[in-house]
Design a protein around this motif. Structure first.
Motif, PDB file in Angstrom:
ATOM      1  N   ARG A 142      -8.189  -4.356  -5.376  1.00  0.00           N
ATOM      2  CA  ARG A 142      -8.364  -5.404  -6.393  1.00  0.00           C
ATOM      3  C   ARG A 142      -7.023  -6.047  -6.717  1.00  0.00           C
ATOM      4  O   ARG A 142      -6.050  -5.364  -6.975  1.00  0.00           O
ATOM      5  CB  ARG A 142      -8.954  -4.825  -7.685  1.00  0.00           C
ATOM      6  CG  ARG A 142     -10.408  -4.490  -7.557  1.00  0.00           C
ATOM      7  CD  ARG A 142     -11.043  -4.246  -8.912  1.00  0.00           C
ATOM      8  NE  ARG A 142     -12.366  -3.655  -8.732  1.00  0.00           N
ATOM      9  CZ  ARG A 142     -13.118  -3.168  -9.701  1.00  0.00           C
ATOM     10  NH1 ARG A 142     -12.681  -3.215 -10.947  1.00  0.00           N
ATOM     11  NH2 ARG A 142     -14.298  -2.648  -9.457  1.00  0.00           N
ATOM     12  N   PRO A 145      -5.661 -13.210  -6.875  1.00  0.00           N
ATOM     13  CA  PRO A 145      -5.210 -14.122  -5.826  1.00  0.00           C
ATOM     14  C   PRO A 145      -4.103 -15.030  -6.362  1.00  0.00           C
ATOM     15  O   PRO A 145      -4.051 -15.304  -7.566  1.00  0.00           O
ATOM     16  CB  PRO A 145      -6.460 -14.946  -5.493  1.00  0.00           C
ATOM     17  CG  PRO A 145      -7.603 -14.182  -6.061  1.00  0.00           C
ATOM     18  CD  PRO A 145      -7.066 -13.389  -7.210  1.00  0.00           C
ATOM     19  N   LEU A 562      -9.942 -10.689  -7.434  1.00  0.00           N
ATOM     20  CA  LEU A 562     -10.585 -10.492  -6.147  1.00  0.00           C
ATOM     21  C   LEU A 562     -10.786  -8.991  -5.994  1.00  0.00           C
ATOM     22  O   LEU A 562      -9.872  -8.213  -6.222  1.00  0.00           O
ATOM     23  CB  LEU A 562      -9.653 -11.022  -5.057  1.00  0.00           C
ATOM     24  CG  LEU A 562     -10.174 -10.850  -3.647  1.00  0.00           C
ATOM     25  CD1 LEU A 562     -11.467 -11.619  -3.455  1.00  0.00           C
ATOM     26  CD2 LEU A 562      -9.123 -11.362  -2.678  1.00  0.00           C
ATOM     27  N   SER A 563     -11.999  -8.620  -5.629  1.00  0.00           N
ATOM     28  CA  SER A 563     -12.320  -7.194  -5.604  1.00  0.00           C
ATOM     29  C   SER A 563     -13.033  -6.870  -4.298  1.00  0.00           C
ATOM     30  O   SER A 563     -14.232  -7.052  -4.172  1.00  0.00           O
ATOM     31  CB  SER A 563     -13.199  -6.906  -6.816  1.00  0.00           C
ATOM     32  OG  SER A 563     -13.492  -5.559  -6.889  1.00  0.00           O
ATOM     33  N   PHE A 574     -18.200  -6.938  -1.604  1.00  0.00           N
ATOM     34  CA  PHE A 574     -17.338  -7.810  -2.389  1.00  0.00           C
ATOM     35  C   PHE A 574     -17.864  -7.815  -3.809  1.00  0.00           C
ATOM     36  O   PHE A 574     -18.941  -8.346  -4.078  1.00  0.00           O
ATOM     37  CB  PHE A 574     -17.313  -9.203  -1.744  1.00  0.00           C
ATOM     38  CG  PHE A 574     -16.968  -9.106  -0.285  1.00  0.00           C
ATOM     39  CD1 PHE A 574     -15.654  -8.989   0.125  1.00  0.00           C
ATOM     40  CD2 PHE A 574     -17.968  -9.005   0.680  1.00  0.00           C
ATOM     41  CE1 PHE A 574     -15.329  -8.811   1.471  1.00  0.00           C
ATOM     42  CE2 PHE A 574     -17.659  -8.829   2.027  1.00  0.00           C
ATOM     43  CZ  PHE A 574     -16.332  -8.730   2.423  1.00  0.00           C
ATOM     44  N   THR A 576     -17.773  -8.643  -7.851  1.00  0.00           N
ATOM     45  CA  THR A 576     -17.278  -9.773  -8.632  1.00  0.00           C
ATOM     46  C   THR A 576     -17.304  -9.458 -10.110  1.00  0.00           C
ATOM     47  O   THR A 576     -18.022  -8.584 -10.570  1.00  0.00           O
ATOM     48  CB  THR A 576     -18.112 -11.050  -8.411  1.00  0.00           C
ATOM     49  OG1 THR A 576     -19.220 -11.040  -9.308  1.00  0.00           O
ATOM     50  CG2 THR A 576     -18.611 -11.154  -6.995  1.00  0.00           C
ATOM     51  N   GLY A 601     -15.053 -15.478  -9.950  1.00  0.00           N
ATOM     52  CA  GLY A 601     -15.085 -14.229  -9.175  1.00  0.00           C
ATOM     53  C   GLY A 601     -16.051 -14.335  -8.006  1.00  0.00           C
ATOM     54  O   GLY A 601     -15.796 -13.810  -6.911  1.00  0.00           O
ATOM     55  N   LEU A 604     -14.415 -16.436  -5.230  1.00  0.00           N
ATOM     56  CA  LEU A 604     -13.421 -15.660  -4.482  1.00  0.00           C
ATOM     57  C   LEU A 604     -14.108 -14.670  -3.546  1.00  0.00           C
ATOM     58  O   LEU A 604     -13.724 -14.506  -2.385  1.00  0.00           O
ATOM     59  CB  LEU A 604     -12.506 -14.894  -5.448  1.00  0.00           C
ATOM     60  CG  LEU A 604     -11.718 -15.733  -6.462  1.00  0.00           C
ATOM     61  CD1 LEU A 604     -11.029 -14.824  -7.478  1.00  0.00           C
ATOM     62  CD2 LEU A 604     -10.678 -16.598  -5.763  1.00  0.00           C
ATOM     63  N   ALA A 605     -15.149 -14.012  -4.071  1.00  0.00           N
ATOM     64  CA  ALA A 605     -15.857 -13.008  -3.266  1.00  0.00           C
ATOM     65  C   ALA A 605     -16.564 -13.665  -2.084  1.00  0.00           C
ATOM     66  O   ALA A 605     -16.561 -13.131  -0.972  1.00  0.00           O
ATOM     67  CB  ALA A 605     -16.872 -12.269  -4.143  1.00  0.00           C
ATOM     68  N   GLU A 608     -14.162 -14.330   0.719  1.00  0.00           N
ATOM     69  CA  GLU A 608     -13.848 -13.090   1.452  1.00  0.00           C
ATOM     70  C   GLU A 608     -15.014 -12.678   2.343  1.00  0.00           C
ATOM     71  O   GLU A 608     -14.837 -12.215   3.470  1.00  0.00           O
ATOM     72  CB  GLU A 608     -13.550 -11.950   0.473  1.00  0.00           C
ATOM     73  CG  GLU A 608     -12.202 -12.019  -0.198  1.00  0.00           C
ATOM     74  CD  GLU A 608     -11.041 -11.975   0.785  1.00  0.00           C
ATOM     75  OE1 GLU A 608     -11.041 -11.146   1.716  1.00  0.00           O
ATOM     76  OE2 GLU A 608     -10.124 -12.795   0.619  1.00  0.00           O
ATOM     77  N   ASP A 630     -11.701 -21.485  -0.423  1.00  0.00           N
ATOM     78  CA  ASP A 630     -10.522 -21.101  -1.207  1.00  0.00           C
ATOM     79  C   ASP A 630      -9.742 -22.322  -1.676  1.00  0.00           C
ATOM     80  O   ASP A 630      -9.239 -22.362  -2.801  1.00  0.00           O
ATOM     81  CB  ASP A 630      -9.615 -20.175  -0.385  1.00  0.00           C
ATOM     82  CG  ASP A 630      -9.997 -18.702  -0.567  1.00  0.00           C
ATOM     83  OD1 ASP A 630     -10.697 -18.392  -1.560  1.00  0.00           O
ATOM     84  OD2 ASP A 630      -9.611 -17.874   0.277  1.00  0.00           O
TER      85      ASP A 630
END
Ligand code: AKG
Length: 737
Positions: A142, A145, A562-563, A574, A576, A601, A604-605, A608, A630
């Protein structure tokens, strides 16, 4: 190749009604399928009773299916925050489902018949944190970003000033608790263990058939009830003498067996008169302090008429007589002791530290607080941060460094897997952990009421965690600290394994060290003030604590992290929005058709997840979708198109529109894939041209109540209509497919 997007609860679930159509439309252009799985509290309750419900009401065990999927290389799961239900929440959800026509049994507080015991076991499987542990077949990475961190530096959130005279303190037992009584063994070979209680009267098996693997770390420990009670009584008196608020910080959701019991001790310690006089009556009426003061007050009608008012008066007198209680909602009179799941340590402590070390008092004013965290395993971390703030003042989000986390979490590591091995002891004796040869591996003398528990940490996850730490330290060129306490038996075993597994890697040039949690916290905050980053490599509980603590101080929320969970068998999970599922946001939507939830979140997830899809299935378009997403997210931040807070401004739906606009724009502009650019040219143009119309349609519905047809299980058609009010936007998305 598909992405699984989870349907969860409350605000993130509502946001999904709006965002999922965007995802589906964009992903379809890369041949990426998006499927959903309902792992909401309502869905999980129904699934638990599937076999007893009529065919057309059955939903299947989506969570079990995803848990299975997580062990395969194909897994690509986006997991949104869900409700970890306390008993009061579970009862509310059951009532709603019953009203919707599901013939579910009532939640049996005191199960007696076999049928009630069966119902209780099914409900218990849904209770508390029942989702994350099932899916977490990997360790956690985690971090904030760069785009998010930069945004926070430019638009700092408020930070309450700290006074050197602050009386805020953490109170923790330090002896007779889980930390101080810990024993730990490393299993030399796979085995099957038994946990038993040996008393003068004989031996009771508490748990048998406990399978363990070679190299697994198994710990056992106990919190002494008598010592806990004495400690709590002292803290109540101390808060009163010091004129500070009294608050308790536990994790009753995740630690769903031990922490409600501890919470019950706190409620009783705060209201000793009530329980010494009426304890028997309350118990007979099924009213337990473990479910909080709120559920007792709500349930007083179950008492005989005469007693009812006496108890109410005694509670009021007890509250008036004690120190002031920290409040969850002072307008509504909801105290820190009302609902066990209202105050969750990982979120409540950072919120307090961010607010000058204050919580809210009964008068609606902020005040210094005695923060009671009974077990001392991790409490010292918060005291270290509080001491730092008292000495040096609040942190400055415009300059402060970052503390990313690499967390040992796979396969219910450590405390997170302890629930089926946690026991409130009924009789004096000795709890023993015994191997199949009959050797006693660990043993504790116990008294009635003591809370004994065992934890398991498998070797493969530890090895994977060390590798992830090295990978992250290398990739981000950042020092990494293993937060391990050489005074704890479990941590000593982990330190030995860390040393072994570090030797498997090239660590040349890396700055890696092992420090106790308190020393690690001190070093991290010292560095943070200098603008320096330090990776915290922690166990499962500190993973949870640190990934709220530092993000809340650095970014104002943990939901912007970001997780990533690289699953051990090659898949990706991923997660969030680690900040919870936001009941207040739902209230606002229902009252005034405004959803404040920030899906950052999720953005971002998703990026990924697309990147993971690209590498695992060799899909260049998925890579391009991730990269452009992104960029769109960064632009969204820079142009401040995240949700505001009030009617008349952009909300969750509006931010999804801008994300789609910016994302389409990036895709139309890129030159790597001409056909894809062409596919997005039209939609990019339409969204650009229709910006005012779409905003008009989205803002036009705000300010009036909205009907979503249910809280725990909203009506799909109604919720979708509320969350997709812009015909123009919907049509533009439809054109992509
Ligand atoms: C945790 O990882 O401890 C969390 O808080 C996640 C939320 C939950 O599963 O209850």
């Amino acid at each position: 190749a598909k992405i699984i997007y989870t349907l969860t609860d409350e605000a993130p679930m509502l946001a999904t009604y709006s965002f999922l159509p965007v995802i589906e439309a964009f992903a379809s252009t890369a041949g990426v399928e998006v499927e959903t799985r309902d792992i909401s509290l309502g869905g999980r309750i129904i699934a638990a009773f599937d076999d007893l419900l009529p065919e057309d009401q059955r939903v299947g065990d989506a969570l079990g299916e995803l848990g299975q999927l997580a062990t395969t290389p194909e897994a690509n799961i986006i997991k949104l925050p869900n409700i970890s239900a306390s008993v009061p929440q579970l009862k509310a959800a059951i009532a709603e489902l019953q009203a919707q026509g599901y013939a579910l049994p009532a939640y049996p507080d005191e199960p007696r018949t076999d049928e009630e015991k069966d119902a209780r076991a099914r409900y218990d499987s849904v209770k508390g944190s029942a989702v994350n542990p099932v899916l977490r077949e990997g360790n956690s990475d985690r971090r904030a970003p760069a785009a998010v961190k930069n945004y926070a530096r430019r638009h700092p959130h408020s930070m309450g000033a700290w006074s050197p005279d602050s009386k805020t303190q953490v109170a923790t037992m330090g002896k007779d608790d889980f930390r101080s009584n810990e024993q730990s063994v490393v299993l030399p070979a796979a085995d099957t263990l038994t946990i038993r209680l040996v008393t003068d009267a004989g031996t009771t098996v508490l748990k048998d058939g406990l399978k363990v693997l070679e190299g697994e770390v198994v710990d056992a420990t106990v919190m002494r009830a008598a010592a806990l009670d004495a400690f709590l009584a002292e803290q109540v008196a101390r808060a009163k003498a010091d004129g500070v608020l009294f608050s308790v910080h536990l994790k009753a959701t995740m630690m769903k067996v031990s922490d409600p019991i501890i919470f019950g001790h706190v409620v009783r310690a705060f209201l000793p008169e009530v329980f010494s006089r009426y304890g028997a009556e309350l118990a007979a009426a099924g009213l337990s302090a473990n479910n909080g003061l709120g559920s007792i007050l709500d349930g007083l009608d179950a008492l005989p008429e005469g007693t009812r008012e006496e108890v109410r008066a005694a509670i009021e007198a007890g509250l008036a007589d004690g120190p002031k209680l920290a409040m969850v909602n002072s307008d509504k009179g909801i105290t820190n002791l009302h609902v066990p799941s209202d105050v969750i340590v990982d979120a409540s402590m950072p919120a307090m530290i961010r607010t000058s070390g204050h919580m809210w008092g009964p008068d609606g004013e902020e005040a210094d607080t005695l923060a009671v965290i009974p077990d001392s395993s991790y409490a010292g971390v918060y005291q270290a941060v509080i001491d730092d703030c008292r000495e040096h003042g609040a942190y400055d989000p415009t300059t402060m460094g970052s503390v990313p986390n690499v967390g040992l979490m796979a396969q219910k590591a450590e405390e997170y897997g302890s629930h089926d091995k946690t026991f409130e002891i009924s009789e004096a004796g000795r709890v023993e952990v015994v191997n199949s040869a009959g050797d006693v591996l660990m043993s504790h003398d116990v008294q009635p009421g003591d809370i004994w528990r065992a934890c398991q940490t498998k070797d493969a996850p530890i090895r994977d965690w060390v590798k992830l730490a090295v990978t992250r330290a290398r990739a981000s060129k950042t020092p990494a600290v293993f937060w391990l306490d050489s005074e704890r038996a479990h941590d000593r075993n982990l330190i030995a394994k860390v040393e072994t597994y570090l030797a498997e890697h090239d660590t040349e040039g890396l700055d890696l060290q092992v420090l106790s949690p308190v020393e690690a916290a001190k070093l991290s905050v010292e560095r943070i003030r200098k603008g320096e980053d330090t990776i915290s490599v922690t166990g499962n509980v500190l993973r949870d604590y640190n990934t709220d603590l530092f993000p809340i101080l650095e970014l104002g929320t943990s939901a912007k992290m970001l997780s990533v969970v690289p699953l051990m068998n090659g898949g990706g999970l991923f997660e969030t929005g680690a900040g919870g599922s936001a009941p207040k946001h739902v209230q606002q939507l229902v009252q005034e058709n405004y959803l404040r939830w920030d899906s950052l979140g999720e953005f971002l997830a998703l990026a990924e997840s697309l990147r993971h899809m690209a590498t695992t299935t060799d899909n260049a378009r998925a890579a391009l979708l991730g990269e452009t997403l992104d960029k769109a997210t960064e632009r969204l931040l820079n142009e401040n198109k995240g949700p505001a807070r009030k009617v008349g401004q952009i909300d969750n739906r509006g931010s999804h529109f801008y994300l789609a606009l910016f994302w389409a724009h990036e895709l139309a502009q890129q030159t790597q894939d001409a056909a894809l650019a062409e596919a997005f040219r039209q939609v990019s143009q339409t969204l650009t041209e229709q910006e005012d119309t779409i905003n008009g349609e989205l803002l036009g519905v705000q300010g009036h109540p909205a009907d979503i047809g249910g809280y725990y299980r909203p009506d799909e058609a109604k919720a979708s209509a509320v969350m997709r009010p812009s015909k123009t936007f919907n049509e533009a998305l439809a054109a992509l497919r």
